[in-house]
Design a protein around this motif. Structure first.
Motif, PDB file in Angstrom:
ATOM      1  N   GLU A 316       6.953  -6.464  33.248  1.00 16.02           N
ATOM      2  CA  GLU A 316       5.530  -6.148  33.131  1.00 16.02           C
ATOM      3  C   GLU A 316       5.239  -5.313  31.889  1.00 16.02           C
ATOM      4  OE1 GLU A 316       4.428  -5.985  37.933  1.00 16.02           O
ATOM      5  OE2 GLU A 316       5.182  -4.207  36.896  1.00 16.02           O
ATOM      6  N   THR A 317       6.183  -4.438  31.537  1.00 18.33           N
ATOM      7  CA  THR A 317       6.027  -3.641  30.321  1.00 18.33           C
ATOM      8  C   THR A 317       6.021  -4.530  29.090  1.00 18.33           C
ATOM      9  OG1 THR A 317       7.092  -1.722  31.329  1.00 18.33           O
ATOM     10  CG2 THR A 317       7.065  -1.808  28.926  1.00 18.33           C
ATOM     11  N   GLY A 318       6.960  -5.478  29.041  1.00 17.77           N
ATOM     12  CA  GLY A 318       7.008  -6.396  27.912  1.00 17.77           C
ATOM     13  C   GLY A 318       5.735  -7.198  27.767  1.00 17.77           C
ATOM     14  N   LEU A 319       5.162  -7.636  28.877  1.00 17.47           N
ATOM     15  CA  LEU A 319       3.904  -8.396  28.825  1.00 17.47           C
ATOM     16  C   LEU A 319       2.776  -7.553  28.245  1.00 17.47           C
ATOM     17  CD1 LEU A 319       3.910 -10.310  32.253  1.00 17.47           C
ATOM     18  CD2 LEU A 319       4.283 -11.263  29.963  1.00 17.47           C
ATOM     19  N   ARG A 320       2.751  -6.283  28.596  1.00 22.99           N
ATOM     20  CA  ARG A 320       1.663  -5.421  28.123  1.00 22.99           C
ATOM     21  C   ARG A 320       1.830  -5.011  26.670  1.00 22.99           C
ATOM     22  NH1 ARG A 320       1.801  -5.885  33.109  1.00 22.99           N
ATOM     23  NH2 ARG A 320      -0.038  -5.574  34.443  1.00 22.99           N
ATOM     24  N   PHE A 321       3.010  -5.238  26.111  1.00 24.62           N
ATOM     25  CA  PHE A 321       3.197  -5.002  24.683  1.00 24.62           C
ATOM     26  C   PHE A 321       2.947  -6.255  23.852  1.00 24.62           C
ATOM     27  CE2 PHE A 321       4.924  -0.936  25.773  1.00 24.62           C
ATOM     28  CZ  PHE A 321       4.807  -0.170  24.617  1.00 24.62           C
ATOM     29  N   LEU A 322       2.543  -7.340  24.488  1.00 30.22           N
ATOM     30  CA  LEU A 322       2.266  -8.564  23.738  1.00 30.22           C
ATOM     31  C   LEU A 322       1.159  -8.402  22.698  1.00 30.22           C
ATOM     32  CD1 LEU A 322       2.661 -11.454  26.350  1.00 30.22           C
ATOM     33  CD2 LEU A 322       4.087 -10.967  24.350  1.00 30.22           C
ATOM     34  N   PRO A 323       0.103  -7.620  22.945  1.00 26.40           N
ATOM     35  CA  PRO A 323      -0.894  -7.431  21.879  1.00 26.40           C
ATOM     36  C   PRO A 323      -0.283  -6.884  20.590  1.00 26.40           C
ATOM     37  CG  PRO A 323      -1.795  -6.687  23.964  1.00 26.40           C
ATOM     38  CD  PRO A 323      -0.350  -7.001  24.211  1.00 26.40           C
ATOM     39  N   LEU A 324       0.619  -5.917  20.714  1.00 27.74           N
ATOM     40  CA  LEU A 324       1.298  -5.382  19.528  1.00 27.74           C
ATOM     41  C   LEU A 324       2.176  -6.464  18.900  1.00 27.74           C
ATOM     42  CD1 LEU A 324       3.032  -1.923  19.222  1.00 27.74           C
ATOM     43  CD2 LEU A 324       4.179  -3.971  18.408  1.00 27.74           C
ATOM     44  N   THR A 325       2.913  -7.177  19.745  1.00 28.00           N
ATOM     45  CA  THR A 325       3.841  -8.195  19.251  1.00 28.00           C
ATOM     46  C   THR A 325       3.119  -9.299  18.492  1.00 28.00           C
ATOM     47  OG1 THR A 325       5.294  -7.760  21.146  1.00 28.00           O
ATOM     48  CG2 THR A 325       5.640  -9.813  19.954  1.00 28.00           C
ATOM     49  N   LEU A 326       2.063  -9.834  19.074  1.00 27.90           N
ATOM     50  CA  LEU A 326       1.346 -10.943  18.449  1.00 27.90           C
ATOM     51  C   LEU A 326       0.625 -10.491  17.184  1.00 27.90           C
ATOM     52  CD1 LEU A 326      -0.080 -12.636  21.675  1.00 27.90           C
ATOM     53  CD2 LEU A 326       1.908 -13.322  20.318  1.00 27.90           C
ATOM     54  N   THR A 327       0.046  -9.297  17.217  1.00 21.02           N
ATOM     55  CA  THR A 327      -0.614  -8.767  16.028  1.00 21.02           C
ATOM     56  C   THR A 327       0.383  -8.598  14.893  1.00 21.02           C
ATOM     57  OG1 THR A 327      -2.216  -7.574  17.401  1.00 21.02           O
ATOM     58  CG2 THR A 327      -2.001  -6.859  15.126  1.00 21.02           C
ATOM     59  N   LEU A 328       1.558  -8.098  15.225  1.00 17.96           N
ATOM     60  CA  LEU A 328       2.602  -7.898  14.230  1.00 17.96           C
ATOM     61  C   LEU A 328       2.992  -9.218  13.576  1.00 17.96           C
ATOM     62  CD1 LEU A 328       5.757  -5.695  14.781  1.00 17.96           C
ATOM     63  CD2 LEU A 328       5.939  -7.956  13.774  1.00 17.96           C
ATOM     64  N   PHE A 329       3.172 -10.261  14.392  1.00 14.04           N
ATOM     65  CA  PHE A 329       3.623 -11.535  13.852  1.00 14.04           C
ATOM     66  C   PHE A 329       2.575 -12.150  12.921  1.00 14.04           C
ATOM     67  CE2 PHE A 329       4.592 -16.094  13.972  1.00 14.04           C
ATOM     68  CZ  PHE A 329       5.937 -16.053  13.627  1.00 14.04           C
ATOM     69  N   VAL A 330       1.306 -12.105  13.332  1.00 10.77           N
ATOM     70  CA  VAL A 330       0.236 -12.654  12.494  1.00 10.77           C
ATOM     71  C   VAL A 330       0.126 -11.866  11.192  1.00 10.77           C
ATOM     72  CG1 VAL A 330      -2.252 -13.024  12.331  1.00 10.77           C
ATOM     73  CG2 VAL A 330      -1.041 -13.600  14.445  1.00 10.77           C
ATOM     74  N   ALA A 331       0.187 -10.533  11.287  1.00  9.37           N
ATOM     75  CA  ALA A 331       0.085  -9.694  10.090  1.00  9.37           C
ATOM     76  C   ALA A 331       1.247  -9.951   9.138  1.00  9.37           C
ATOM     77  CB  ALA A 331       0.039  -8.216  10.481  1.00  9.37           C
ATOM     78  N   ALA A 332       2.451 -10.179   9.681  1.00 13.40           N
ATOM     79  CA  ALA A 332       3.603 -10.457   8.826  1.00 13.40           C
ATOM     80  C   ALA A 332       3.421 -11.768   8.072  1.00 13.40           C
ATOM     81  CB  ALA A 332       4.883 -10.504   9.675  1.00 13.40           C
ATOM     82  N   ALA A 333       2.878 -12.769   8.739  1.00 15.82           N
ATOM     83  CA  ALA A 333       2.633 -14.049   8.073  1.00 15.82           C
ATOM     84  C   ALA A 333       1.627 -13.890   6.940  1.00 15.82           C
ATOM     85  CB  ALA A 333       2.143 -15.077   9.086  1.00 15.82           C
ATOM     86  N   VAL A 334       0.575 -13.107   7.185  1.00 13.37           N
ATOM     87  CA  VAL A 334      -0.433 -12.860   6.154  1.00 13.37           C
ATOM     88  C   VAL A 334       0.176 -12.076   4.998  1.00 13.37           C
ATOM     89  CG1 VAL A 334      -2.602 -11.679   5.650  1.00 13.37           C
ATOM     90  CG2 VAL A 334      -2.350 -12.967   7.787  1.00 13.37           C
TER      91      VAL A 334
END
Length: 564
Positions: A316-334
């Motif tokens: 459940e903790t990992g799921l709630r950190f998905l906003p950080l994870t997904l934001t990080l991945f998109v920002a890295a691509a940019v």
């Protein structure tokens, strides 16, 4: 143009200048898979520690060594691995490290007691260090220009994802199968990646490499081992205790001797001390250390908050950190696409600024708020980390000629791992002290008397709920409230300190990263400090540095490229 400069530019051209480039996508994939696995193993073990303790009836000290041994092995040989790769061949040394990592992962999964597990974790860290040190140089030899920016964008995203996904993957494997599978899963995935590496990746090395600098290798590895071990064990053994002081003194002495040896060896040294006269090299190194210290300690403490205060399971903790994870991945691509369009100092400075803002926003949480109060903070930290990783990896090899890319990458990863050790040790100690003091000074803490300090330490370590369950029933509600308040207030106080460290990193990034300090092969595709293209947009310079395809290979090898 000198012969040496011409040769460096020919090396920088790499596959992108006409040589066959079919294998570069495989190279990026293998490096990303290896990096994901080795960094995942930094965080994935935390959620499995209760199961490991139960399986081996292990003490707290034994469990701490399971964590520390890996971090110690990972930090100790980063520079030496990169330097050896330049001399012996990057693909060869990378694959050797891969084999060591996979065999050690298998040993971890089959361990029958905590001592065997800790030793295997140390060896696993040594293999991981080889992969981590050489990975950026392997990417650098295959890509250049806009393609290189995109490749480092993917690499930077993977670095962040591996850290953020640790609790999620660890929780899933531990809950669904067994704690042993957090190690065993590396074996089948790694064997596939290793096979691809053997079949598809190209070899590269410094053609006129001097003999291996064994004295430098031993001295620097010994110094870094003592430094990181002192940082990891300082809180448990006491920062002023004789063993810890001896470790720091020994590390300083070995580093001093290392500096003397390297200065005498000159061009034959594993570390070119002349790099420290490069403003951008010093700037990138400092920012890397500061960013790692602030962000890694922050993520560890935020995961602890979500698990121990909000009482979510690892999954459940990992799921709630998905906003950080997904934001990080998109920002890295940019960020990867921006590395050839925007001055690097702006990307690095902006990324640390965003991280600092995200850390300040942790103050929005309270003892009774839901996890959604962390969303603004997660978005800021995710954006900052995503923007930082690609230019950092690219700049790490941009300050040297292409033939020294392995050494430069090893230096950068060394600063990162030392920053992780300093951050977790320093900010972890500050957090524990602050939470303990806050609980001891609370009303119910004063009622507990001499036992309040021990109770407060349990709260800081994440054992508040268990400590409350053992307390007298009539005090339980007040103890729970005081424990939650102390944990949250201590967390926000330490996050403000982390934010200040990130802000210092932003200033360093803006002020001390300059395009003119990069190697000529890197400046060809990089915008200058005003945002104008310095080489790629100039027809004259493009013509002068164009390299025929037949010159991009030497003895069946593809030389490494520059950076950016």
């Amino acid at each position: 143009m000198s012969e040496r400069t011409t040769r460096s530019l020919q090396q920088a051209a790499g596959p992108g200048a006409g040589a066959e480039s079919g294998g570069r996508g495989w190279t990026l994939a293998v490096v990303c898979v290896a990096t994901f696995m080795l960094l995942l193993d930094l965080t994935v073990v935390n959620v499995a520690l209760p199961d490991i303790r139960q399986a081996f009836d292990a003490s707290f000290t034994s469990l701490q060594w399971v964590l520390d041994a890996y971090a110690l092995g990972l930090a100790a040989v980063l520079l030496t691995a990169g330097s050896l790769a330049d001399r012996l061949g990057r693909k060869r040394v990378f694959n050797f490290g891969f084999v060591v990592f996979l065999l050690a992962s298998l040993a971890c999964g089959l361990a029958n007691d905590a001592v065997v597990l800790s030793v295997a974790r140390g060896v696993q860290g040594l293999g991981g260090a080889v992969l981590f040190a050489i990975g950026p140089a392997l990417i650098g030899q295959e890509y250049r220009g806009k393609d290189r920016g995109a490749a480092f964008g993917v690499f930077g995203g993977v670095v962040g994802l591996s850290i953020a996904f640790g609790p999620l993957i660890g929780g899933a494997l531990t809950d669904g199968l067994s704690w042993r599978w957090i190690f065993l899963v590396n074996v089948p995935v790694g064997l596939i990646a290793l096979a691809v590496s053997l079949l598809r990746m190209r070899e590269s090395r410094e053609e006129s490499a001097p003999a291996v600098d064994w004295w430098g290798l031993v001295l620097f590895s010994g110094a870094l081992t003592l430094l990181v071990l002192g940082l990891l064990r300082g809180e448990a053994d006491g920062w002023g205790s004789a063993p810890i002081v001896a470790m720091f003194v020994g590390s300083a002495l070995l580093l001093a001797v290392f500096g003397v040896v390297e200065r005498r060896l000159g061009a034959r040294a594993m570390l070119q001390l002349s790099l420290f006269r490069n403003v951008t090299f010093n700037g990138v190194s400092a920012v890397t250390l500061l960013c790692a210290a602030a962000t890694m300690s922050a993520i560890f403490l935020l995961v602890s908050y979500v698990q121990n205060v909000l009482a979510f399971s690892p999954w459940e903790t990992g799921l709630r950190f998905l906003p950080l994870t997904l934001t990080l991945f998109v920002a890295a691509a940019v960020a990867g696409s921006l590395t050839t369009r925007v001055p690097q100092r702006l990307l690095v400075g902006a990324s640390l600024t965003l991280i600092a803002i995200g850390l300040v926003l942790v103050s929005l949480i309270g003892p009774d708020t839901s996890w959604t109060a962390l969303l603004p903070s997660m978005l800021g930290i995710g954006l900052g980390m995503g923007l930082f990783n690609p230019p950092r990896a690219s700049l790490s090899i941009a300050v040297v000629e292409p033939s020294k890319a392995g050494m430069a990458s090893g230096i950068s990863e060394t600063f990162q791992q030392v920053g992780v050790a300093i951050g977790i040790a320093g900010f972890g100690a500050a957090f524990q002290s602050r939470v303990t003091d806050l609980f001891t000074e609370s009303g119910v803490g004063r009622q507990l008397g001499p036992t309040a300090h021990e109770f407060g330490e349990a709260v800081a370590a994440g054992g508040g709920a268990e400590a409350v369950s053992r307390a007298p029933r009539e005090l339980a509600p007040a103890l729970d409230e005081a424990a939650r308040t102390a944990f949250v207030d201590g967390l926000t106080d330490v996050m403000l300190i982390c934010a200040a460290v990130a802000a210092v990193g932003a200033v360093v990034g803006f002020a001390f990263i300059r395009t003119r300090d990069l190697h000529e092969s890197a400046r060809m595709d990089a915008p200058d400090d005003g945002g104008r293209l310095t080489g790629a947009g100039s027809a004259k310079e493009t013509e002068s540095t164009e390299v025929p395809a037949e010159h991009t290979r030497s003895h069946g090898q593809v030389p490494t490229g520059g950076a950016l």
